[in-house]
Structure formats: structure tokens, C-alpha cells
Write a protein that holds these residues in place. Sequence first.
Motif, mmCIF file in Angstrom:
data_model
loop_
_atom_site.group_PDB
_atom_site.id
_atom_site.type_symbol
_atom_site.label_atom_id
_atom_site.label_comp_id
_atom_site.label_asym_id
_atom_site.label_seq_id
_atom_site.Cartn_x
_atom_site.Cartn_y
_atom_site.Cartn_z
ATOM 1 N N GLN A 101 0.762 -1.313 0.062
ATOM 2 C CA GLN A 101 0.036 -0.262 -0.072
ATOM 3 C C GLN A 101 0.995 1.273 -0.128
ATOM 4 O O GLN A 101 0.416 2.212 -0.513
ATOM 5 C CB GLN A 101 -1.048 0.118 1.198
ATOM 6 N N ASP A 102 2.132 1.089 0.533
ATOM 7 C CA ASP A 102 2.891 2.391 0.928
ATOM 8 C C ASP A 102 3.769 2.473 -0.156
ATOM 9 O O ASP A 102 4.816 3.534 -0.272
ATOM 10 C CB ASP A 102 3.518 2.348 2.257
ATOM 11 N N GLY A 103 4.366 1.290 -0.869
ATOM 12 C CA GLY A 103 5.382 1.232 -1.769
ATOM 13 C C GLY A 103 6.386 1.299 -1.347
ATOM 14 O O GLY A 103 7.541 1.709 -1.853
ATOM 15 N N LEU A 104 6.664 0.821 -0.035
ATOM 16 C CA LEU A 104 8.082 0.951 0.593
ATOM 17 C C LEU A 104 9.277 -0.219 0.391
ATOM 18 O O LEU A 104 8.579 -1.345 0.182
ATOM 19 C CB LEU A 104 8.009 0.949 2.082
ATOM 20 N N ARG A 105 10.321 -0.205 0.441
ATOM 21 C CA ARG A 105 11.273 -1.173 0.242
ATOM 22 C C ARG A 105 11.424 -2.137 1.617
ATOM 23 O O ARG A 105 11.908 -1.298 2.556
ATOM 24 C CB ARG A 105 12.527 -0.911 -0.358
ATOM 25 N N LEU A 106 11.254 -3.204 1.645
ATOM 26 C CA LEU A 106 11.310 -3.921 2.844
ATOM 27 C C LEU A 106 12.910 -4.561 2.958
ATOM 28 O O LEU A 106 13.094 -5.328 3.682
ATOM 29 C CB LEU A 106 10.398 -5.252 2.785
ATOM 30 N N ASP A 107 13.868 -3.984 2.108
ATOM 31 C CA ASP A 107 15.438 -4.404 2.141
ATOM 32 C C ASP A 107 15.937 -3.056 2.844
ATOM 33 O O ASP A 107 17.259 -3.277 2.915
ATOM 34 C CB ASP A 107 15.737 -5.050 0.982
ATOM 35 N N GLU A 108 15.329 -2.029 3.227
ATOM 36 C CA GLU A 108 15.881 -0.763 3.738
ATOM 37 C C GLU A 108 16.041 -0.917 5.052
ATOM 38 O O GLU A 108 14.696 -0.906 5.846
ATOM 39 C CB GLU A 108 15.351 0.370 3.112
ATOM 40 N N PRO A 109 17.301 -0.834 5.926
ATOM 41 C CA PRO A 109 17.151 -1.078 7.415
ATOM 42 C C PRO A 109 16.260 0.245 8.120
ATOM 43 O O PRO A 109 15.388 0.000 9.051
ATOM 44 C CB PRO A 109 18.212 -0.651 7.718
ATOM 45 N N ALA A 110 16.016 1.569 7.393
ATOM 46 C CA ALA A 110 15.270 2.516 8.159
ATOM 47 C C ALA A 110 13.973 2.229 8.044
ATOM 48 O O ALA A 110 13.146 2.346 8.981
ATOM 49 C CB ALA A 110 15.395 3.697 7.424
ATOM 50 N N VAL A 111 13.224 1.556 6.762
ATOM 51 C CA VAL A 111 12.026 1.329 6.744
ATOM 52 C C VAL A 111 11.644 -0.073 7.774
ATOM 53 O O VAL A 111 10.632 -0.018 8.342
ATOM 54 C CB VAL A 111 11.754 0.667 5.320
ATOM 55 N N LEU A 112 12.630 -1.053 7.795
ATOM 56 C CA LEU A 112 12.100 -1.990 8.612
ATOM 57 C C LEU A 112 12.223 -1.677 10.212
ATOM 58 O O LEU A 112 11.445 -2.022 11.004
ATOM 59 C CB LEU A 112 12.980 -3.184 8.662
ATOM 60 N N GLY A 113 13.150 -0.665 10.525
ATOM 61 C CA GLY A 113 13.084 -0.274 11.707
ATOM 62 C C GLY A 113 11.829 0.742 12.268
ATOM 63 O O GLY A 113 11.609 0.601 13.197
ATOM 64 N N ALA A 114 11.681 1.180 11.347
ATOM 65 C CA ALA A 114 10.278 2.221 11.559
ATOM 66 C C ALA A 114 9.017 1.001 11.688
ATOM 67 O O ALA A 114 8.279 1.324 12.513
ATOM 68 C CB ALA A 114 10.061 3.112 10.399
ATOM 69 N N ILE A 115 9.109 0.101 10.834
ATOM 70 C CA ILE A 115 7.852 -0.808 10.876
ATOM 71 C C ILE A 115 8.004 -1.483 12.440
ATOM 72 O O ILE A 115 7.256 -1.566 13.079
ATOM 73 C CB ILE A 115 8.079 -1.925 9.793
ATOM 74 N N ALA A 116 9.187 -2.011 12.917
ATOM 75 C CA ALA A 116 9.555 -2.584 14.128
ATOM 76 C C ALA A 116 9.067 -1.591 15.175
ATOM 77 O O ALA A 116 8.387 -2.146 16.036
ATOM 78 C CB ALA A 116 10.846 -2.941 14.337
ATOM 79 N N ALA A 117 9.515 -0.015 15.230
ATOM 80 C CA ALA A 117 9.082 0.596 16.102
ATOM 81 C C ALA A 117 7.558 0.661 16.119
ATOM 82 O O ALA A 117 6.878 0.787 17.413
ATOM 83 C CB ALA A 117 9.896 1.708 16.035
ATOM 84 N N ASN A 118 7.068 0.867 14.979
ATOM 85 C CA ASN A 118 5.585 1.113 15.099
ATOM 86 C C ASN A 118 4.674 0.106 15.620
ATOM 87 O O ASN A 118 3.635 0.133 16.164
ATOM 88 C CB ASN A 118 5.037 1.359 13.618
ATOM 89 N N VAL A 119 5.245 -1.345 15.601
ATOM 90 C CA VAL A 119 4.331 -2.514 16.032
ATOM 91 C C VAL A 119 4.877 -2.869 17.546
ATOM 92 O O VAL A 119 4.309 -3.655 18.107
ATOM 93 C CB VAL A 119 4.620 -3.750 15.233
ATOM 94 N N GLY A 120 5.755 -1.731 18.091
ATOM 95 C CA GLY A 120 5.987 -1.989 19.327
ATOM 96 C C GLY A 120 7.270 -2.758 19.775
ATOM 97 O O GLY A 120 7.792 -3.138 21.102
ATOM 98 N N LEU A 121 8.235 -2.994 18.991
ATOM 99 C CA LEU A 121 9.501 -3.613 19.062
ATOM 100 C C LEU A 121 10.413 -2.576 19.367
ATOM 101 O O LEU A 121 10.422 -1.472 18.948
ATOM 102 C CB LEU A 121 9.972 -4.554 17.779
ATOM 103 N N ASP A 122 11.767 -2.918 20.117
ATOM 104 C CA ASP A 122 12.681 -2.230 20.389
ATOM 105 C C ASP A 122 13.345 -2.093 18.943
ATOM 106 O O ASP A 122 14.102 -3.077 18.578
ATOM 107 C CB ASP A 122 13.624 -2.619 21.201
ATOM 108 N N ALA A 123 13.447 -0.928 18.274
ATOM 109 C CA ALA A 123 13.902 -0.750 16.939
ATOM 110 C C ALA A 123 15.409 -1.165 16.889
ATOM 111 O O ALA A 123 15.938 -1.710 15.852
ATOM 112 C CB ALA A 123 13.721 0.460 16.115
ATOM 113 N N VAL A 124 16.312 -0.788 17.829
ATOM 114 C CA VAL A 124 17.717 -0.751 17.739
ATOM 115 C C VAL A 124 17.957 -2.315 18.059
ATOM 116 O O VAL A 124 18.975 -3.095 17.165
ATOM 117 C CB VAL A 124 18.413 -0.124 18.869
#
Length: 190
Positions: A101-124
Motif C-alpha cells: 500500500q505504501d510502496g516501501l522497500r522491505l530491504d531498507e533498514p530504516a523502513v524495517l526499523g520504523a515498522i518494528a518501532a510502530n508495532v512495539g518492538l525495540d528498533a535498535v
Amino acid sequence: MAESGLDSLAQTHGIAIDWRAYELLPGGKFPGGPEQAAKFRTMIDAKQNDMFATARERFGLEMRAGAFGVDSRPALEGSKFARLHALEAEYVRACFTAHWQDGLRLDEPAVLGAIAANVGLDAVRFLAAVQSGAHQAEVQADLDEARALGISGVPAMIFGERLLVSGAQPVDVLRRAADQCIAQGYSSAD
């Protein structure tokens, strides 16, 4: 509103979903030559239009083509980290939304880190696990299992550890598969 056949199935059946890793394009690259890759891309583009129409008609869901040639391995390894923290379903759904839906790349660390944080995971900690390959063996085990089962595409759903339903199927097909497993004494679905 349900966003997928599995969401609709969950409304009528007590299903447990066990997400497994699968790579359509390992490393984000088509294994053949340029001519084969172009044919593959043409086939994918044609099928995506049908998939988008189906999502719109069945679920009122607007989808768009995600980036092509994405190395899904980091996102797949991230799902294993999310599983350890009981947030796998949320993470997987967020990855689907980011890509389709958002057209983002799931191989980019910044994208994955944001997804992780948004679902409640510690992004670091999430990114450290993904970048170190902490869950690489788990992902490889899923890929090996899919190969052994003859799975060659997505989606592929295995009901009751015995009945394979391949492709984006109407929810009625999924309900029949679940009902068949229940009738045969199998009460779980993967």
C-alpha cells in the motif's frame, strides 16, 4: 473489515496462523538472464493487476505495486525477531501494508526499523538482530521446508499440517479446507 481471506476465515473459524518465510526472488534478483527476467516481470505485472482488482472487490482494499527486486530476507528475519516478542502478526501485517500500500522497500533498514518501532518492538535491538543474521537459520529452515513440500509461490497455506491451498483463493475455498481438516479430526491450521 477483513483485509484478506485469512482475516475472513478467522471470523468464522478458530484458526492459528504460523507464518513461514518464503523468498520469491532470493537476494532480490531473478535467477535467469535479462531476457528471462523481462518475461518474468511482464508476467508479474499482468498478475498484479488481477490481484489488485480482487483485493478491491473482495475486501475494499486498495493496493499498488511495491518495489520490484526487493531482497525480502531482512524482513523475513525480522519476522522471527517479532515472533520472539509476540508481535509477529502485527509485524507481518505492517510489512504487507508497507510494501503493497505504501510502496516501501522491505530491504531498507530504516523502513524495517520504523515498522518494528510502530508495532512495539525495540528498533535498535530489532535492527541489530536482522543485521547480524541472528535469525538466518530459522528463515533457511522455512525455505528448506517449502522446497521439500514443493511450494513454489505465494500465498501457500497448509491446513492441519496436511492440506495445501496455493494461490490467492476466495475465502470459501479456505473455509472448505478448514472444514475438511476439522471433519478429519485436525483442529489446527498453518
